[in-house]
Design a protein around this motif. Structure first.
Motif, PDB file in Angstrom:
ATOM      1  N   ASP A   1      -9.791  -4.525 -17.329  1.00  0.00           N
ATOM      2  CA  ASP A   1      -8.818  -5.602 -17.500  1.00  0.00           C
ATOM      3  C   ASP A   1      -7.564  -5.054 -18.180  1.00  0.00           C
ATOM      4  O   ASP A   1      -7.659  -4.228 -19.100  1.00  0.00           O
TER       5      ASP A   1
ATOM      6  N   ARG B   1      -7.467 -11.856  -9.515  1.00  0.00           N
ATOM      7  CA  ARG B   1      -6.919 -12.217 -10.828  1.00  0.00           C
ATOM      8  C   ARG B   1      -5.552 -12.890 -10.722  1.00  0.00           C
ATOM      9  O   ARG B   1      -5.011 -13.351 -11.727  1.00  0.00           O
TER      10      ARG B   1
ATOM     11  N   GLU C   1       3.836  -6.856  -7.548  1.00  0.00           N
ATOM     12  CA  GLU C   1       3.265  -6.528  -8.855  1.00  0.00           C
ATOM     13  C   GLU C   1       3.503  -7.698  -9.805  1.00  0.00           C
ATOM     14  O   GLU C   1       4.620  -8.193  -9.937  1.00  0.00           O
TER      15      GLU C   1
ATOM     16  N   LEU D   1      -0.858  -5.608 -12.382  1.00  0.00           N
ATOM     17  CA  LEU D   1      -1.722  -5.535 -11.211  1.00  0.00           C
ATOM     18  C   LEU D   1      -0.886  -5.626  -9.935  1.00  0.00           C
ATOM     19  O   LEU D   1       0.130  -6.324  -9.895  1.00  0.00           O
TER      20      LEU D   1
ATOM     21  N   TYR E   1      -0.758  -6.287  -5.654  1.00  0.00           N
ATOM     22  CA  TYR E   1      -1.397  -7.044  -4.582  1.00  0.00           C
ATOM     23  C   TYR E   1      -0.685  -6.784  -3.258  1.00  0.00           C
ATOM     24  O   TYR E   1       0.531  -6.578  -3.225  1.00  0.00           O
TER      25      TYR E   1
ATOM     26  N   GLU F   1      -6.074  -7.368  -4.029  1.00  0.00           N
ATOM     27  CA  GLU F   1      -5.624  -6.299  -4.905  1.00  0.00           C
ATOM     28  C   GLU F   1      -5.607  -4.982  -4.126  1.00  0.00           C
ATOM     29  O   GLU F   1      -6.340  -4.804  -3.158  1.00  0.00           O
TER      30      GLU F   1
END
Length: 467
Positions: free
Chosen positions: A84, A338, A369, A374, A376, A404
């Motif tokens: 995470d 997420r 981003e 993260l 995608y 992701e």
């Protein structure tokens, strides 16, 4: 503590077959030599804890831990939790295996706590956004149902399995039940009379007379879906009602909306049966057009179904899915990733789905981003749903599907994207009200949780600076 020897040659060979790897490619993926892999596949050598963790990490959708030892599975779950962005960096595989082996109860509790933390964070974001938009006093019934599906992870096991069993009866050797099979079952098994006639709705059912009217102006995929909805709501009434009963919604309207939503869910599961659909989706690398052709479904229906493949032991790629109208309103949304969507107002204007609304029947792809770092891959397509008549305006909207970047090899739309480039990614947020970025040229209004400073003698893109 003595190490347990795990031999899984047959499982490794099956994994290589499903993944379409030669021994050399598979060995490279696992970071071992081809001769070592050959020994593993012939049960000449056991799997090591490091390899168990690598298999769970590299093949999360296909690799199943041997029943005799679940350390690798627990280590993989622990690895996902410790990866995470909340933490500086993920723990190495050796450390994860050691924790899972020496402190399994602690590892299980950490994974459970992280899942609770993530879900609590999502709930707090919903509350913050609702209060910011003066909608925190009470949730409307459709909002309550939408949130119920979200926290059910958009997968309803008893309904999905019942629909899959019904599909097996009706499919007659094809991918999924056709219109004729659904009509025959409605008429024969459920005593429903069926009429195609123009009226003021897409579908109308008189329960007392067992009479169903379908608008013939609908595209064939929509007509089939409406038939499947009615079949599911009748044939699976008990299964659907049992889920509604345990949902503990506050109002009768919310419970009725949930019954409708679950009937729609069951219709999708009937037309795209779980195991067959999941297998074909993986084989086609989630090419929406090809999947839609195979199952006779629409582009939107196919995207939506992909976001529901969350069955324990047979999960699909975790996707997010949403539908956005011409005004930027998110009218459908779900995320098994997420990435979370704004509950009120529009989505980030930099997200490619908004451009797709204006360009029907063209697929657009974006590497994005989020503020947590993260990345995608988003695929979006603008759609026009015909009204069937001149005096009714067709519906125009766009759907988006994404995952992701770790699943890029499973997603055909990622081909050609430079996933490692810092410049290639568009920096998006959930919505302006909760986005922390202070350097966005497309910001519509400041974030609700930060002060602003106004200088009458200076003007940038917006007339204020975010504190």
């Amino acid at each position: 503590m003595s190490a347990r020897r795990i031999f899984a040659g047959a499982a490794l060979r099956e994994l290589r077959r499903v993944s379409a790897f030669r021994q050399g490619g598979m060995a490279e993926r696992l970071g071992i030599s081809a001769s070592y892999l050959s020994q593993l596949e012939n049960d000449d050598r056991p799997l090591t804890p490091r390899l168990l963790a690598r298999l769970a990490s590299e093949f999360p959708l296909d690799w199943s831990e041997p029943a005799s030892d679940a350390r690798g599975t627990l280590a993989a779950a622990l690895g996902e939790a410790t990866a995470d962005p909340l933490f500086d960096e993920p723990l190495p595989a050796e450390t994860l295996i050691r924790i899972a082996e020496q402190q399994p109860a602690l590892a299980q509790r950490f994974v459970a706590l992280h899942d609770a933390y993530r879900r609590t964070g999502q709930r707090l974001e919903m509350i913050d956004e609702a209060l910011t938009n003066d909608q925190g006093a009470t949730r409307l019934p459709w909002e309550e149902v939408r949130d119920w599906f979200h926290f059910a992870n958009n997968y309803i096991d008893p309904v999905d399995r019942a629909a899959e069993a019904l599909a097996a009866q009706l499919a007659r050797g094809t991918h999924s039940p056709g219109i004729d099979a659904i009509e025959d079952h409605l008429r024969g098994a459920l005593s429903v009379s069926l009429l195609y006639a123009h009226n003021r709705g897409l579908r109308e059912f008189d329960d007392s007379m067992r009479h169903l009217v379908i608008d013939p102006g609908l595209p064939v995929e929509s007509r089939r879906f409406q038939l499947a909805h009615q079949l599911a709501s009748l044939a699976l009434r008990d299964e659907i009602a049992a889920v509604v009963e345990t949902a503990h919604l506050r109002t009768a309207a919310a419970r009725q909306l949930l019954f409708v939503g679950l009937s729609n869910y069951a219709a999708g599961a009937l037309l795209m049966p779980y195991e067959r659909f999941r297998h074909d989706a993986r084989a086609l690398r989630h090419d929406i057009d090809r999947l839609a052709q195979q199952f006779g479904t629409s582009f939107e229906q196919t995207c939506h179904r992909l976001s529901t493949l969350q069955r324990d032991g047979a999960r699909g790629v975790p996707f997010f899915f949403c539908r956005v109208d011409m005004a930027g309103n998110i009218t459908k949304r779900h995320s098994a990733t997420r990435l979370q969507f704004a509950r009120f107002g529009g989505a980030c204007p930099l997200w490619i789905v908004h451009e797709a609304v204006a360009i029907p029947d063209r697929i657009l792809v974006q590497l994005a981003e989020t503020p947590d770092g993260l990345r995608y891959i988003s695929m979006a397509k603008g759609l026009v749903k015909p009204s069937g008549r001149f005096d009714r305006i067709p519906r125009r909207y766009a759907v988006a599907l994404g995952c992701e970047t770790e699943h890029a090899h499973e997603f055909i739309y990622a081909d050609g994207l430079d996933l490692a480039s810092d410049q290639a990614a568009t920096r998006i947020g959930a919505s302006c009200r909760i986005c922390p970025r202070d350097d966005c040229d497309q910001r519509a209004f400041p974030p609700s949780d930060r002060p602003i400073a106004v200088d009458p003698d200076r003007r940038g893109i917006v007339p204020y600076r975010i504190g």
